[in-house]
Design a protein around this motif. Structure first.
Motif, PDB file in Angstrom:
ATOM      1  N   LEU A 322      -2.993 -15.237  -4.944  1.00 58.18           N
ATOM      2  CA  LEU A 322      -1.703 -14.752  -5.426  1.00 58.18           C
ATOM      3  C   LEU A 322      -0.624 -15.827  -5.411  1.00 58.18           C
ATOM      4  N   VAL A 323       0.149 -15.874  -6.512  1.00 59.91           N
ATOM      5  CA  VAL A 323       1.390 -16.625  -6.566  1.00 59.91           C
ATOM      6  C   VAL A 323       2.444 -15.638  -7.042  1.00 59.91           C
ATOM      7  N   ALA A 324       3.412 -15.321  -6.180  1.00 64.72           N
ATOM      8  CA  ALA A 324       4.345 -14.235  -6.480  1.00 64.72           C
ATOM      9  C   ALA A 324       5.772 -14.632  -6.152  1.00 64.72           C
ATOM     10  N   SER A 325       6.703 -14.021  -6.883  1.00 67.07           N
ATOM     11  CA  SER A 325       8.109 -14.211  -6.558  1.00 67.07           C
ATOM     12  C   SER A 325       8.445 -13.425  -5.289  1.00 67.07           C
ATOM     13  N   GLY A 331       8.395  -9.816  -1.466  1.00 65.70           N
ATOM     14  CA  GLY A 331       8.583 -10.715  -0.331  1.00 65.70           C
ATOM     15  C   GLY A 331       8.033 -10.152   0.963  1.00 65.70           C
ATOM     16  N   GLU A 332       7.841  -8.826   1.040  1.00 61.74           N
ATOM     17  CA  GLU A 332       7.248  -8.198   2.218  1.00 61.74           C
ATOM     18  C   GLU A 332       5.737  -8.067   2.086  1.00 61.74           C
ATOM     19  N   ASP A 336       4.349 -15.857   2.372  1.00 58.18           N
ATOM     20  CA  ASP A 336       4.187 -17.224   1.853  1.00 58.18           C
ATOM     21  C   ASP A 336       3.375 -18.095   2.799  1.00 58.18           C
ATOM     22  N   GLY A 337       2.317 -18.679   2.256  1.00 57.16           N
ATOM     23  CA  GLY A 337       1.456 -19.558   3.030  1.00 57.16           C
ATOM     24  C   GLY A 337       0.405 -18.830   3.848  1.00 57.16           C
ATOM     25  N   GLU A 338       0.506 -17.501   3.955  1.00 63.60           N
ATOM     26  CA  GLU A 338      -0.456 -16.724   4.733  1.00 63.60           C
ATOM     27  C   GLU A 338      -1.355 -15.868   3.843  1.00 63.60           C
ATOM     28  N   THR A 339      -0.727 -15.060   2.994  1.00 61.72           N
ATOM     29  CA  THR A 339      -1.519 -14.189   2.113  1.00 61.72           C
ATOM     30  C   THR A 339      -1.311 -14.532   0.636  1.00 61.72           C
ATOM     31  N   GLY A 340      -0.579 -15.598   0.379  1.00 63.04           N
ATOM     32  CA  GLY A 340      -0.316 -16.047  -0.987  1.00 63.04           C
ATOM     33  C   GLY A 340       0.754 -17.116  -0.962  1.00 63.04           C
ATOM     34  N   LEU A 341       1.226 -17.496  -2.127  1.00 62.22           N
ATOM     35  CA  LEU A 341       2.314 -18.460  -2.249  1.00 62.22           C
ATOM     36  C   LEU A 341       3.485 -17.788  -2.953  1.00 62.22           C
ATOM     37  N   SER A 342       4.698 -18.109  -2.528  1.00 64.39           N
ATOM     38  CA  SER A 342       5.885 -17.444  -3.049  1.00 64.39           C
ATOM     39  C   SER A 342       6.845 -18.439  -3.685  1.00 64.39           C
ATOM     40  N   ALA A 366      -8.586 -19.383  -1.299  1.00 63.73           N
ATOM     41  CA  ALA A 366      -9.553 -18.347  -0.930  1.00 63.73           C
ATOM     42  C   ALA A 366      -9.269 -17.817   0.476  1.00 63.73           C
ATOM     43  N   ARG A 367      -8.857 -18.689   1.387  1.00 67.28           N
ATOM     44  CA  ARG A 367      -8.531 -18.232   2.741  1.00 67.28           C
ATOM     45  C   ARG A 367      -7.312 -17.309   2.720  1.00 67.28           C
ATOM     46  N   ARG A 368      -6.303 -17.671   1.927  1.00 68.54           N
ATOM     47  CA  ARG A 368      -5.119 -16.793   1.817  1.00 68.54           C
ATOM     48  C   ARG A 368      -5.502 -15.451   1.181  1.00 68.54           C
ATOM     49  N   ALA A 369      -6.357 -15.490   0.177  1.00 65.46           N
ATOM     50  CA  ALA A 369      -6.792 -14.249  -0.474  1.00 65.46           C
ATOM     51  C   ALA A 369      -7.552 -13.358   0.503  1.00 65.46           C
ATOM     52  N   SER A 370      -8.364 -13.961   1.352  1.00 64.92           N
ATOM     53  CA  SER A 370      -9.104 -13.198   2.350  1.00 64.92           C
ATOM     54  C   SER A 370      -8.158 -12.563   3.365  1.00 64.92           C
ATOM     55  N   ALA A 371      -7.127 -13.301   3.769  1.00 66.54           N
ATOM     56  CA  ALA A 371      -6.138 -12.761   4.702  1.00 66.54           C
ATOM     57  C   ALA A 371      -5.370 -11.606   4.079  1.00 66.54           C
ATOM     58  N   ALA A 372      -5.072 -11.724   2.777  1.00 72.48           N
ATOM     59  CA  ALA A 372      -4.375 -10.643   2.078  1.00 72.48           C
ATOM     60  C   ALA A 372      -5.226  -9.386   2.030  1.00 72.48           C
TER      61      ALA A 372
END
Length: 437
Positions: A322-325, A331-332, A336-342, A366-372
């Motif tokens: 994920l790359v999200a605003s 934002g909740e 950022d940096g944990e479950t995607g990039l913001s 892939a690690r961030r996607a797994s955490a999400a």
């Protein structure tokens, strides 16, 4: 408890995330032993002779779909009149339900069902719960410049003040509601949207087919999905595409969904000279969408306004990076940096940088996607959300019972019982930006 829930969308009539939310919440409440009746509508444009009001039961939820009134009203052209006509049909069906069995609470989902929900709660003399899924001011960056915007805002204000308990889907929405409608933030319950991850997992063969259908080359596949409206920000993803293609030649942006901004979006793609690299898939079934999500190298959610962002949960359930605003609830949902990039809403350079980071380091992505995905079973699980919703119902019931014990009897007028609803002043609508400063 006995719950009468009202929503203007419910499967198979699904316009956006609200329909998915109400569907899952109603079924989970029923699974937890509550008696849930869902009052909704037949598809737009149907005729009452071919689609009369019908009642059926699905997953323990009694679903009452009301027929449209015969007036030739268009959602796009006659929004308020169309909404009132739908409300009249819901009131007629709802009064018949009240004669059978009185609910303990009435739960309204958004302003489009404010009139019937308020009327039925008052007729039944039970608490009214309202979930605010978005606001008209928020959708228009704080401005209410047209009469229609002001009319919708005034109905939202009325619902917010008439409800015995308010629910929002994010802390950001709670602050927005408090500012717009002059309610105390502490009086608003924040209950996130949820998701059931299992339907979003599909076979590798279907994933491979979904990818080749939109990206036959061995090059990155970017995906935006959701309603194609300005506030969802697909235009920012299109604007970022030229720079992304310079560092990653052949990259394609798939856009899944429908909406009023689609023609403008095509114009934007031509203006940025990437029309051939933008694939408009139209509305997809859940299975098709799950396959495309799993096929994407990165899912881009560039919303300018987003009360929650259920799309982020769906992408996480499919295992997509994920790359999200940071707009509103996104934002909740995306850490950022944990479950995607913001990135900041509207920041095309930030969006571009985030996509490039994902494509340059797929292992970290892939690690961030797994955490999400892991977070879905804790923070966004429907059983917990439904239980918390039932707690809101119970608190409203307790408050109502305490009020009845202490209130003096109200007098009847000419044989009619006194109305339980309080008189409310009209909201003041300033000419400036309601959400500024």
């Amino acid at each position: 408890m006995r719950v009468l829930m009202l929503s203007w969308e419910y499967p198979p009539v699904v316009v956006g995330g609200l329909g998915r939310h109400v569907h899952a919440l109603a079924e989970q409440l029923a699974a937890q032993g509550h008696e849930v009746t869902l009052l909704c509508r037949q598809p737009t444009g149907t005729d009452a002779s071919t689609h009369p009001t019908e009642v059926d039961s699905r997953a323990g939820v009694r679903v009452v779909r009301v027929a449209e009134d015969p007036a030739h009203l268009s959602f796009e052209r006659d929004l308020v009149a169309w909404t009132l006509a739908m409300g009249h049909a819901m009131i007629r069906a709802g009064l018949a339900l009240l004669r059978e069995r009185r609910p303990d609470v009435v739960h309204a989902h958004d302003w489009l069902v404010a009139h019937p929900a308020i009327a039925l709660a008052e007729a039944a003399e039970v608490p009214l719960i309202a979930t605010l899924h978005a606001t008209e001011a928020g959708r228009h960056s704080g401005w209410l410049s047209q009469p229609l915007n002001q009319q919708i805002h005034s109905i939202e204000w009325w619902l917010a003040h008439r409800a015995d308990r308010l629910i929002t889907c994010s802390a950001a929405m709670r602050q927005e509601a408090a500012q717009l409608f002059d309610v105390e933030p502490a009086d608003v319950a924040v209950l996130h949207n949820g998701i059931s991850p299992s339907p979003w997992r599909v076979s590798p063969a279907k994933v491979a087919h979904a990818r080749t259908s939109v990206q036959p080359k061995d090059a990155p596949l970017l995906l935006f999905f959701g309603r194609i409206e300005w506030e969802k920000g697909a235009q920012d993803a299109v604007a970022a595409l030229p720079a992304i293609r310079r560092s990653h030649p052949g990259a394609v942006l798939a856009i899944a969904g429908q909406g009023g901004y689609q023609e403008r979006l095509v114009e934007e793609a031509r203006r940025h000279r990437v029309r051939r690299a933008v694939r408009l898939t139209g509305q997809l079934s859940d299975e098709e969408l799950a396959a495309l999500l799993a096929a994407a190298d990165v899912v881009v959610l560039p919303s300018r306004y987003e009360p929650f962002g259920i799309v982020a949960l769906e992408a996480a359930a499919a295992g997509a990076p994920l790359v999200a605003s940071t707009a509103g609830g996104l934002g909740e949902v995306v850490l950022d940096g944990e479950t995607g990039l913001s990135f900041t809403p509207g920041d095309v350079a930030g969006l571009t940088s985030g996509v490039r980071r994902v494509l340059a380091d797929p292992a970290s992505a892939a690690r961030r996607a797994s955490a999400a995905r892991d977070r879905l079973s804790t923070d966004f699980a429907w059983p917990a959300i439904a239980a918390a919703t039932a707690d809101v119902y119970a608190a409203a019931l307790d408050h109502e019972q305490a009020r009845r014990r202490t209130a003096a009897p109200t007098a009847a007028v000419d044989g009619w019982p006194a109305c339980r609803g309080a008189e409310l002043s009209r909201p003041k609508i300033p000419s400036g930006n309601l959400l500024s400063g």
